[in-house]
Design an enzyme around this catalytic site. Structure first.
Site, PDB file in Angstrom:
ATOM      1  N   ALA A 161       0.816  -1.210   0.000  1.00 54.12           N
ATOM      2  CA  ALA A 161       0.000   0.000   0.000  1.00 54.12           C
ATOM      3  C   ALA A 161       0.854   1.267   0.000  1.00 54.12           C
ATOM      4  O   ALA A 161       0.450   2.291  -0.556  1.00 54.12           O
ATOM      5  CB  ALA A 161      -0.947   0.002   1.192  1.00 54.12           C
ATOM      6  N   THR A 162       2.025   1.210   0.608  1.00 53.96           N
ATOM      7  CA  THR A 162       2.893   2.393   0.580  1.00 53.96           C
ATOM      8  C   THR A 162       3.217   2.760  -0.870  1.00 53.96           C
ATOM      9  O   THR A 162       3.085   3.925  -1.279  1.00 53.96           O
ATOM     10  CB  THR A 162       4.205   2.121   1.348  1.00 53.96           C
ATOM     11  OG1 THR A 162       3.874   1.823   2.710  1.00 53.96           O
ATOM     12  CG2 THR A 162       5.141   3.313   1.301  1.00 53.96           C
ATOM     13  N   ASN A 208      -6.283   3.734  10.261  1.00 46.76           N
ATOM     14  CA  ASN A 208      -5.546   2.607  10.832  1.00 46.76           C
ATOM     15  C   ASN A 208      -5.461   2.660  12.351  1.00 46.76           C
ATOM     16  O   ASN A 208      -5.357   1.640  13.005  1.00 46.76           O
ATOM     17  CB  ASN A 208      -4.139   2.525  10.226  1.00 46.76           C
ATOM     18  CG  ASN A 208      -3.457   3.865  10.124  1.00 46.76           C
ATOM     19  OD1 ASN A 208      -3.981   4.793   9.494  1.00 46.76           O
ATOM     20  ND2 ASN A 208      -2.304   3.999  10.741  1.00 46.76           N
ATOM     21  N   HIS A 238      -0.911  -7.841   3.190  1.00 43.09           N
ATOM     22  CA  HIS A 238      -0.606  -8.267   4.558  1.00 43.09           C
ATOM     23  C   HIS A 238      -1.503  -7.666   5.623  1.00 43.09           C
ATOM     24  O   HIS A 238      -1.317  -7.922   6.816  1.00 43.09           O
ATOM     25  CB  HIS A 238       0.870  -8.011   4.893  1.00 43.09           C
ATOM     26  CG  HIS A 238       1.219  -6.585   5.208  1.00 43.09           C
ATOM     27  ND1 HIS A 238       1.376  -6.132   6.495  1.00 43.09           N
ATOM     28  CD2 HIS A 238       1.430  -5.530   4.406  1.00 43.09           C
ATOM     29  CE1 HIS A 238       1.692  -4.839   6.470  1.00 43.09           C
ATOM     30  NE2 HIS A 238       1.736  -4.452   5.208  1.00 43.09           N
ATOM     31  N   THR A 254       9.226  -7.349 -12.733  1.00 41.91           N
ATOM     32  CA  THR A 254       8.723  -8.721 -12.783  1.00 41.91           C
ATOM     33  C   THR A 254       7.672  -8.916 -11.703  1.00 41.91           C
ATOM     34  O   THR A 254       7.888  -8.542 -10.542  1.00 41.91           O
ATOM     35  CB  THR A 254       9.888  -9.709 -12.567  1.00 41.91           C
ATOM     36  OG1 THR A 254      10.836  -9.500 -13.610  1.00 41.91           O
ATOM     37  CG2 THR A 254       9.411 -11.145 -12.580  1.00 41.91           C
ATOM     38  N   CYS A 290       4.174   2.820  13.207  1.00 41.86           N
ATOM     39  CA  CYS A 290       5.276   3.461  12.492  1.00 41.86           C
ATOM     40  C   CYS A 290       5.959   4.528  13.333  1.00 41.86           C
ATOM     41  O   CYS A 290       7.120   4.835  13.123  1.00 41.86           O
ATOM     42  CB  CYS A 290       4.772   4.123  11.227  1.00 41.86           C
ATOM     43  SG  CYS A 290       3.490   3.196  10.426  1.00 41.86           S
TER      44      CYS A 290
END
Ligand SMILES: *Cc1c(COP(=O)(O)O)cnc(C)c1O
Length: 405
Positions: A74-75, A154, A204, A243, A329
């Site tokens: 998501a970052t 969050n 995740h 990739t 964070c």
């Protein structure tokens, strides 16, 4: 003494569902091909697996699979959406509107854009954590290209009025981006119905693997494009080269399929457990729930235990219970949470807050034990606290002149 470890920090990351791991494993071994290899069965199998995952993900949010761009999380999706729109639409304008309570992936991308010459408006939220729709509408100018407002916060779980925001953006003709990392896979999310043009989420936080994320980019009415931030072979319709992480993508697809099948029942189960946790903890005096309790994710609660320092409180039970104070964070620093400060909490209440985020593997026994251990911790901390003693003696703490520091 029960020495089980209890995990109530699912907003930081979720465990990977064993069914997801099982789906991924063949793509590390016999099916290890590169999805861009067009000339042999190894490549074809990988491409087919990616197509299948893309469909599973698109189904969960009711969009076209061609609107799914794979990223590393998501970052990266937030960075790509914000910087990519800023670059792509620079001829139309340079103004972006967001909220003070956004995730750092959005706020720090906005700061970067300011350095590149962009103008950012950081809107306040009210004391429940919600955007003011009139202020949002008034902030939109003819230079505005994008409104970026997260789906669910969050730290508090507060859900913004997405449909109303989408309607305002449609009326004003600006793009609407949402970091929906905390909502997708937990509650129904349909960007088309809500007028969302770009939407970020990650594996995740929904029982998938780490290191894989998605940016939904609307393809029609309007056709949205973002300037690539990672150049290379032109993968993902030219918006994100590199990739493809085939095992990760397969895992994220499986995680979405599981969420689609189970999330409605799961949300009911979790909100009942969350309510039980809140009821249990709110037996303690001077305990406050942060954020709008009527517009909230089912599995999250953020609680302030007044006159108890959150980090210290956590130390009383963190051998057994994983939770977070402030956001994961920033919890390395002892700054109070900027999200809670934006809700108008004083430093004291912001410092005394704990976020509990439940998940698929949380049990009723976990909640019983958490109530017991956290309650004991709060009581213990308060027993040691001169401030609590003064409060109990009826001293008006706001009127006390603390010595200069
Ligand atoms: C966790 C989180 C992110 C970052 O996601 P990563 O996949 O870890 O990069 C971004 N936004 C929100 C709201 C989050 O909760």
């Amino acid at each position: 003494m029960d020495n089980r470890l209890i995990y109530l920090d699912n907003n930081a990351t979720t465990p990977t569902d064993p069914r997801v791991v099982d789906a991924m494993i063949p793509y590390f071994h016999q099916l290890h091909g590169n999805a861009a290899s067009r000339n042999h069965p190894f490549g074809w199998a990988a491409e087919e697996a990616v197509d299948n995952a893309r469909n599973q993900i698109a189904d969960l949010i009711s969009v076209d699979p061609r609107e799914i761009i794979f990223t590393s999380g998501a970052t990266e999706s937030d960075n790509l959406a914000l910087k990519g729109v800023y670059e792509m639409y620079s001829r139309k304008g340079n103004h972006i509107i967001t909220l003070k309570t956004e995730h750092k992936a959005v706020l720090d991308s906005c700061k970067r854009i300011e350095k590149m010459g962009g103008e950012i408006t950081y809107l306040d939220v009210n004391d429940k954590g919600l955007v003011n729709l009139e202020e949002l509408e008034a902030a939109i100018t003819d230079k505005t290209i994008l409104v970026s407002i997260m789906f669910a916060n969050n730290e508090t779980g507060v859900i913004q009025p997405m449909k109303e925001i989408g309607d305002i953006c449609a009326k004003k003709g600006v793009l609407f981006m949402s970091d929906a990392t905390q909502a997708v896979g937990k509650i129904p999310v349909n960007p088309k119905e809500l007028g969302i043009h770009l939407m970020a989420f990650t594996g995740h936080k929904m029982y998938g693997p780490k290191g894989v994320g998605v940016l939904f980019v609307n393809r029609k009415n309007p056709r949205v494009k973002v300037t690539a931030q990672i150049d290379g072979g032109g993968h993902e319709r030219g918006m994100r080269s590199g990739t493809l992480n085939v095992p990760g993508i397969v895992g994220m697809g499986k995680a979405c399929a599981l969420a689609q099948a189970e999330m409605i029942d799961e949300a009911k189960r979790l909100s009942a457990l969350r309510d039980k946790l809140e009821t249990g903890l709110c037996q303690l005096e001077e305990t406050y729930i942060n954020g709008d309790v009527n517009n909230r994710m089912p599995h999250v609660t953020n609680i302030s235990f007044k006159h108890v320092e959150g980090e210290g409180l956590m130390m009383t039970f963190n051998q057994n219970i994983g939770v977070s104070s402030g956001s994961a964070c920033t919890s390395a620093s002892l700054e109070p949470s900027y999200v809670l400060i934006a809700l108008g909490l004083g430093d004291d209440l912001a410092h005394s807050s704990i976020r509990f985020s439940l998940g698929r593997f949380t049990t009723d026994e976990d909640i019983d034990l958490a109530i017991k251990q956290v309650s004991e911790g709060v009581t213990h901390m308060r027993d040691l606290s001169p401030i609590w003693e003064m409060y109990k003696e009826g001293v008006d703490l706001d009127a006390v002149q603390w010595s200069a520091h």
